[in-house]
Write a protein that holds these residues in place. Structure first.
Motif, mmCIF file in Angstrom:
data_model
loop_
_atom_site.group_PDB
_atom_site.id
_atom_site.type_symbol
_atom_site.label_atom_id
_atom_site.label_comp_id
_atom_site.label_asym_id
_atom_site.label_seq_id
_atom_site.Cartn_x
_atom_site.Cartn_y
_atom_site.Cartn_z
ATOM 1 N N UNK A 1 0.848 -1.194 0.000
ATOM 2 C CA UNK A 1 0.000 0.000 0.000
ATOM 3 C C UNK A 1 0.890 1.252 0.000
ATOM 4 N N UNK A 2 0.247 2.396 -0.012
ATOM 5 C CA UNK A 2 0.955 3.677 -0.097
ATOM 6 C C UNK A 2 1.861 3.896 1.111
ATOM 7 N N UNK A 3 1.373 3.543 2.277
ATOM 8 C CA UNK A 3 2.163 3.730 3.500
ATOM 9 C C UNK A 3 3.468 2.945 3.425
ATOM 10 N N UNK A 4 3.407 1.687 3.043
ATOM 11 C CA UNK A 4 4.619 0.864 2.959
ATOM 12 C C UNK A 4 5.553 1.377 1.868
ATOM 13 N N UNK A 5 4.979 1.797 0.758
ATOM 14 C CA UNK A 5 5.793 2.248 -0.375
ATOM 15 C C UNK A 5 6.544 3.529 -0.060
ATOM 16 N N UNK A 6 5.871 4.465 0.615
ATOM 17 C CA UNK A 6 6.449 5.791 0.858
ATOM 18 C C UNK A 6 7.234 5.842 2.165
ATOM 19 N N UNK A 7 6.684 5.235 3.230
ATOM 20 C CA UNK A 7 7.295 5.379 4.555
ATOM 21 C C UNK A 7 8.179 4.196 4.955
ATOM 22 N N UNK A 8 8.123 3.109 4.183
ATOM 23 C CA UNK A 8 8.968 1.945 4.485
ATOM 24 C C UNK A 8 9.532 1.362 3.190
ATOM 25 N N UNK A 9 10.180 2.203 2.371
ATOM 26 C CA UNK A 9 10.635 1.736 1.048
ATOM 27 C C UNK A 9 11.654 0.604 1.120
ATOM 28 N N UNK A 10 12.446 0.535 2.188
ATOM 29 C CA UNK A 10 13.463 -0.512 2.321
ATOM 30 C C UNK A 10 12.927 -1.776 3.016
ATOM 31 N N UNK A 11 11.691 -1.697 3.495
ATOM 32 C CA UNK A 11 11.088 -2.871 4.138
ATOM 33 C C UNK A 11 11.573 -3.133 5.547
ATOM 34 N N UNK A 12 12.207 -2.142 6.178
ATOM 35 C CA UNK A 12 12.752 -2.348 7.532
ATOM 36 C C UNK A 12 11.630 -2.563 8.547
ATOM 37 N N UNK A 13 10.599 -1.728 8.466
ATOM 38 C CA UNK A 13 9.477 -1.807 9.416
ATOM 39 C C UNK A 13 8.728 -3.130 9.278
ATOM 40 N N UNK A 14 8.335 -3.453 8.043
ATOM 41 C CA UNK A 14 7.527 -4.672 7.877
ATOM 42 C C UNK A 14 8.331 -5.938 8.161
ATOM 43 N N UNK A 15 9.637 -5.910 7.919
ATOM 44 C CA UNK A 15 10.473 -7.070 8.256
ATOM 45 C C UNK A 15 10.591 -7.231 9.765
ATOM 46 N N UNK A 16 10.757 -6.108 10.470
ATOM 47 C CA UNK A 16 10.821 -6.141 11.936
ATOM 48 C C UNK A 16 9.514 -6.699 12.510
ATOM 49 N N UNK A 17 8.386 -6.193 12.004
ATOM 50 C CA UNK A 17 7.074 -6.632 12.478
ATOM 51 C C UNK A 17 6.902 -8.133 12.251
ATOM 52 N N UNK A 18 7.278 -8.603 11.085
ATOM 53 C CA UNK A 18 7.139 -10.021 10.760
ATOM 54 C C UNK A 18 8.033 -10.887 11.641
ATOM 55 N N UNK A 19 9.255 -10.407 11.906
ATOM 56 C CA UNK A 19 10.176 -11.144 12.787
ATOM 57 C C UNK A 19 9.620 -11.233 14.199
ATOM 58 N N UNK A 20 9.013 -10.134 14.664
ATOM 59 C CA UNK A 20 8.373 -10.143 15.993
ATOM 60 C C UNK A 20 7.253 -11.186 16.037
ATOM 61 N N UNK A 21 6.501 -11.252 14.946
ATOM 62 C CA UNK A 21 5.364 -12.172 14.889
ATOM 63 C C UNK A 21 5.812 -13.630 14.929
ATOM 64 N N UNK A 22 7.032 -13.892 14.499
ATOM 65 C CA UNK A 22 7.581 -15.257 14.532
ATOM 66 C C UNK A 22 7.850 -15.699 15.964
ATOM 67 N N UNK A 23 8.242 -14.751 16.823
ATOM 68 C CA UNK A 23 8.769 -15.077 18.144
ATOM 69 C C UNK A 23 7.738 -15.271 19.238
#
Length: 290
Positions: A176-198
């Motif tokens: 979505x627009x938020x991920x594209x503009x505010x998280x272009x490198x995927x740092x936020x969504x990768x962190x969130x996903x890693x947290x969800x694993x644990x």
């Protein structure tokens, strides 16, 4: 149970009584059947996107099990374990600015959630955390309700309850627009996903019976969340700074889109009961595994 009192307390239309009788009373009977003979609190997980009716369903189950069947019930929302503003601000500086906004995995105190469940399991005196969304901070600890003995049931409800993590490949492309503009490198969504694993999966693995209120699609979430915010604004009477404008809600729900859509795809097969909703939140059918 005094259904009329329940409707009045939760500001529900009279039609909710018929819905509850058709769908939710049988659910309570199934829960009782599964809980029978349990030697520890029976944990019920309830998943649903924002505005789907999780809190109301939780309240109905608690009221029914308590008043009709004389069971002790503790209700918890994963929202009540949000980190406070200062802790989220620290995460925003250390990891990614988007973590200042509460909601996604990584913005909860899961250690506290696990500790709370452990205390309840052990029949210890337990303070139940409560979060004030109007001020965007937890209520003071002295205002948390205290449980003196082990409950028969623990209900854990939340928008991401029970959701598995995505693969690293699925996280790469923005959705979505938020991920594209505010998280272009995927740092936020990768962190969130890693947290969800644990630790989140450690928490979700404690669920004995899982229920899902399944929205037809993510498109409904904005409208449903908007209704929630308007109700919160009306009930808070100007208290605090946590109330959002309609535009802020539109931006806010984008934080939840990835995991919500993943839940809609992956969770129904994992749940014991799935209530399928239409765009008006009316249940159209149910899938029951057990």
């Amino acid at each position: 149970m005094d259904i009329h009192g329940f409707l009045a307390t939760h500001q529900l239309p009279s039609s909710y009584a018929e819905i509850a009788q058709k769908w939710f009373t049988p659910l309570c009977e199934r829960l009782l059947k599964h809980q029978k003979g349990a030697n520890k609190p029976f944990v019920v997980g309830i998943n649903g996107c924002q505005g789907s009716g999780k809190s109301t369903l939780t309240s109905f189950i608690e009221a029914t099990l308590t008043s009709v069947y004389n069971k002790r019930v503790v209700s918890l929302s994963i929202d009540d374990f949000y980190l406070d503003q200062s802790e989220r601000s620290a995460l925003a500086i250390k990891v990614h600015p988007l973590l200042k906004t509460r909601g996604v995995p990584g913005t909860h105190d899961i250690t506290l959630a696990l500790s709370t469940l452990r205390q309840l399991d052990n029949s210890e005196r337990t303070a139940l955390p409560r979060f004030n969304k109007a001020t965007d901070n937890p209520f003071p600890k002295e205002q948390w309700p205290v449980i003196e003995q082990a409950p028969d049931f623990i209900i854990l409800e939340g928008w991401c309850v029970g959701v598995p993590a995505q693969s690293s490949a699925e996280v790469k492309a923005p959705i979505n627009h938020l991920e594209e503009v505010e998280d272009p490198l995927g740092i936020w969504r990768s962190f969130v996903n890693t947290e969800l694993v644990g630790q989140y999966q450690t928490l979700f693995n404690k669920i004995d019976y899982s229920v899902m209120l399944k929205a037809p699609s993510f498109d409904c979430v904005y409208q449903w969340r908007l209704e929630q915010e308007h109700k919160l604004a009306a009930s808070s009477k100007g208290e605090g700074s946590g109330i959002m404008s309609d535009e802020e809600v539109a931006n806010f729900v984008q934080h939840y889109q990835r995991i919500t859509e993943h839940a809609l795809r992956s969770l129904p097969d994992k749940c014991d009961t799935v209530f399928r909703l239409d765009s008006t939140r009316t249940i159209t059918e149910q899938d029951i595994k057990q």
